[in-house]
Design an enzyme around this catalytic site. Structure first.
Site, PDB file in Angstrom:
ATOM      1  N   LYS A  31      -9.621  -7.635  -7.593  1.00 17.03           N
ATOM      2  CA  LYS A  31     -10.364  -6.240  -7.752  1.00 17.03           C
ATOM      3  C   LYS A  31      -9.548  -5.126  -8.111  1.00 17.03           C
ATOM      4  O   LYS A  31      -9.946  -4.243  -9.007  1.00 17.03           O
ATOM      5  CB  LYS A  31     -11.291  -5.817  -6.687  1.00 17.03           C
ATOM      6  CG  LYS A  31     -12.489  -6.419  -6.480  1.00 17.03           C
ATOM      7  CD  LYS A  31     -13.292  -5.776  -5.082  1.00 17.03           C
ATOM      8  CE  LYS A  31     -12.601  -6.272  -3.966  1.00 17.03           C
ATOM      9  NZ  LYS A  31     -12.725  -7.731  -3.488  1.00 17.03           N
ATOM     10  N   LYS A  37      -3.276 -12.438 -11.533  1.00 17.54           N
ATOM     11  CA  LYS A  37      -4.272 -13.201 -10.532  1.00 17.54           C
ATOM     12  C   LYS A  37      -5.386 -12.269 -10.492  1.00 17.54           C
ATOM     13  O   LYS A  37      -5.471 -11.205 -10.516  1.00 17.54           O
ATOM     14  CB  LYS A  37      -3.260 -12.545  -9.115  1.00 17.54           C
ATOM     15  CG  LYS A  37      -4.105 -13.184  -7.917  1.00 17.54           C
ATOM     16  CD  LYS A  37      -3.647 -12.415  -6.610  1.00 17.54           C
ATOM     17  CE  LYS A  37      -4.880 -12.691  -5.741  1.00 17.54           C
ATOM     18  NZ  LYS A  37      -4.721 -12.204  -4.346  1.00 17.54           N
ATOM     19  N   LYS A  95       0.907  -1.071   0.072  1.00 24.00           N
ATOM     20  CA  LYS A  95      -0.085   0.051  -0.013  1.00 24.00           C
ATOM     21  C   LYS A  95       0.896   1.305  -0.166  1.00 24.00           C
ATOM     22  O   LYS A  95       0.602   2.210  -0.684  1.00 24.00           O
ATOM     23  CB  LYS A  95      -0.893   0.160   1.265  1.00 24.00           C
ATOM     24  CG  LYS A  95      -2.083  -1.120   1.245  1.00 24.00           C
ATOM     25  CD  LYS A  95      -3.344  -0.819   0.813  1.00 24.00           C
ATOM     26  CE  LYS A  95      -4.097  -1.585   0.237  1.00 24.00           C
ATOM     27  NZ  LYS A  95      -4.635  -2.747   1.462  1.00 24.00           N
TER      28      LYS A  95
HETATM   29  P1  ADP Z   1      -9.139  -8.955  -4.168  1.00 20.35           P
HETATM   30  O1  ADP Z   1      -7.888  -9.369  -4.441  1.00 20.35           O
HETATM   31  O2  ADP Z   1     -10.052  -9.115  -5.476  1.00 20.35           O
HETATM   32  O3  ADP Z   1      -9.577  -7.403  -3.494  1.00 20.35           O
HETATM   33  P2  ADP Z   1      -9.709  -9.974  -1.505  1.00 20.35           P
HETATM   34  O4  ADP Z   1      -8.254  -9.579  -0.992  1.00 20.35           O
HETATM   35  O5  ADP Z   1     -10.931  -9.337  -1.073  1.00 20.35           O
HETATM   36  O6  ADP Z   1      -9.776 -10.145  -3.017  1.00 20.35           O
HETATM   37  O7  ADP Z   1      -9.895 -11.643  -1.163  1.00 20.35           O
HETATM   38  C1  ADP Z   1     -10.967 -12.035  -0.620  1.00 20.35           C
HETATM   39  C2  ADP Z   1     -10.466 -13.577  -0.355  1.00 20.35           C
HETATM   40  O8  ADP Z   1     -10.626 -14.151  -1.653  1.00 20.35           O
HETATM   41  C3  ADP Z   1      -9.257 -14.083   0.322  1.00 20.35           C
HETATM   42  O9  ADP Z   1      -9.469 -15.086   0.979  1.00 20.35           O
HETATM   43  C4  ADP Z   1      -8.450 -14.153  -0.892  1.00 20.35           C
HETATM   44  O10 ADP Z   1      -7.308 -14.846  -0.576  1.00 20.35           O
HETATM   45  C5  ADP Z   1      -9.329 -14.808  -1.875  1.00 20.35           C
HETATM   46  N1  ADP Z   1      -8.844 -14.473  -3.422  1.00 20.35           N
HETATM   47  C6  ADP Z   1      -8.984 -13.244  -4.016  1.00 20.35           C
HETATM   48  N2  ADP Z   1      -8.677 -13.259  -5.119  1.00 20.35           N
HETATM   49  C7  ADP Z   1      -8.194 -14.667  -5.138  1.00 20.35           C
HETATM   50  C8  ADP Z   1      -7.515 -15.374  -6.504  1.00 20.35           C
HETATM   51  N3  ADP Z   1      -7.197 -14.643  -7.636  1.00 20.35           N
HETATM   52  N4  ADP Z   1      -7.136 -16.619  -6.198  1.00 20.35           N
HETATM   53  C9  ADP Z   1      -7.315 -17.225  -5.065  1.00 20.35           C
HETATM   54  N5  ADP Z   1      -8.000 -16.567  -3.953  1.00 20.35           N
HETATM   55  C10 ADP Z   1      -8.209 -15.384  -4.020  1.00 20.35           C
END
Ligand code: ADP
Ligand code: TRP
Length: 321
Positions: free
Chosen positions: A193, A190, A110
């Site tokens: 969001k 990956k 961040k």
């Molecule tokens: P984002 O990266 O979209 O902001 P979050 O950080 O809110 O997603 O992730 C919420 C949950 O989903 C966490 O447990 C995270 O490890 C899992 N997660 C998010 N993106 C992935 C991904 N591409 N592959 C596997 N798990 C994911």
């Protein structure tokens, strides 16, 4: 065995969230006593809009129930419905070295991205540790990106117990699914969001299928064999298709004659069918507005009961009682 995990209410749920967090959480309901919560305090490190937070919490609760969370078996609650977690976070922060928190990737990333870090962002892993330890959790299923936070939690247990006594806090084990550890997004990075490359799980049919048609591919002509290594289409298709259909898809890549458009269409169909039962369940839940509130209220009551038991032990060990 007690299994716990938290999910941030941060907008539309995507396929990465589903396979990385929800689907494993739902399966684990068969293997132990599960505690699942919506991490609304944590969400405040990124959302500072009351209406949006309320809406996101509700949507996530509905999504989780639609995906198979069974409120008869799992204790399902909002993080903030158990404000005692803040007390444990404070107690843990008294044994958290600054250097340990400064090493956390999520915080460092961040800062590197120019975000002015506030104290909550810095203390994020400590609150997460408190979430886990407040319920004597044994197993914590998370995506790879949360691995370091689990290491911090385990470190803090070691430090706390060394000072206040063995067994005061319960040492949790992470469950990190390697196979689907990282779900790829529409651009091959990956799915996240923050990259804008997500595939929602409860999106509208046409726009979502359009997203799939926009997956980035190379320019191999229709008649030629398509590479199966590093293929975003195949990586996603594997999640939704049966083994036999997946084998056919591989064969159709290898023999050539199928254009990327056709292969993507097949992926779009498999995706749509995969989430059909959950979509139907979601509609039922939305039609009964009181249901979600009653589930969360009951979950909060059960969670608070457990939290007060653990906190009593911690207060007495630390000299607060
Ligand atoms: P984002 O990266 O979209 O902001 P979050 O950080 O809110 O997603 O992730 C919420 C949950 O989903 C966490 O447990 C995270 O490890 C899992 N997660 C998010 N993106 C992935 C991904 N591409 N592959 C596997 N798990 C994911
Ligand atoms: N930080 C986690 C995430 O962004 C959410 C979370 C908060 C969590 N507290 C937790 C996960 C406790 C597991 C255990 O995905």
């Amino acid at each position: 065995m007690r299994i716990l995990t938290g999910l941030q209410p941060s907008g539309k749920l995507h396929v990465g969230n589903y396979f990385g967090a929800m689907e494993p959480a739902v399966r684990l309901q068969d293997e132990g006593e599960t505690f699942y919560f919506i991490a609304d305090y944590h969400a405040m490190t990124s959302t500072q809009n009351a209406e949006e937070l309320r809406k996101n919490v509700r949507e996530l609760a509905i999504d989780f129930l639609a995906c198979g969370l069974d409120p008869e078996r799992a204790v399902f609650f909002r993080q903030s419905a158990v404000p005692e977690v803040n007390e444990l976070a404070w107690l843990l922060s008294t044994v958290s070295p600054m250097s340990l928190l400064e090493k956390c990737h999520s915080y460092k990333d961040k800062i590197a991205n120019g975000i002015h870090p506030n104290h909550a962002l810095f203390a994020y892993p400590v609150l997460m540790a408190a979430d886990i330890l407040l319920y004597d959790s044994n197993r914590v299923p998370v995506g790879k990106d949360q691995k370091q936070h689990l290491e911090v939690t385990r470190d803090l247990v070691g430090k706390f117990n060394e000072i206040y006594g063995e067994g005061i806090l319960t040492l949790p084990e992470p469950i990190i699914r390697e196979e689907t550890g990282v779900i790829l997004g529409l651009d091959g990075r990956k799915m996240s969001k923050s990259y804008g490359n997500t595939l929602p799980i409860f999106g509208e049919e046409k726009p979502t299928k359009k997203l799939i048609m926009r997956i980035v591919t190379d320019s191999t002509p229709v008649e030629e064999p398509k590479p199966t290594e590093n293929s975003t289409i195949l990586a996603l298709y594997k999640l939704f298709a049966s083994e036999a259909d997946y084998a056919t898809m591989i064969a159709d890549h290898e023999k050539g004659g199928c254009g990327y458009g056709d292969l993507k269409k097949r992926l779009a169909e498999a995706y749509w069918d995969y989430f059909a039962p959950m979509r139907a369940r979601r509609e039922e839940i939305v039609a009964d507005p009181g249901y979600v509130d009653s589930v969360l209220a009951k979950g909060a009551e059960r969670a608070r009961g457990e939290a007060s038991r653990v906190l009593a032990r911690v207060r007495s060990a630390t000299g607060l009682r």
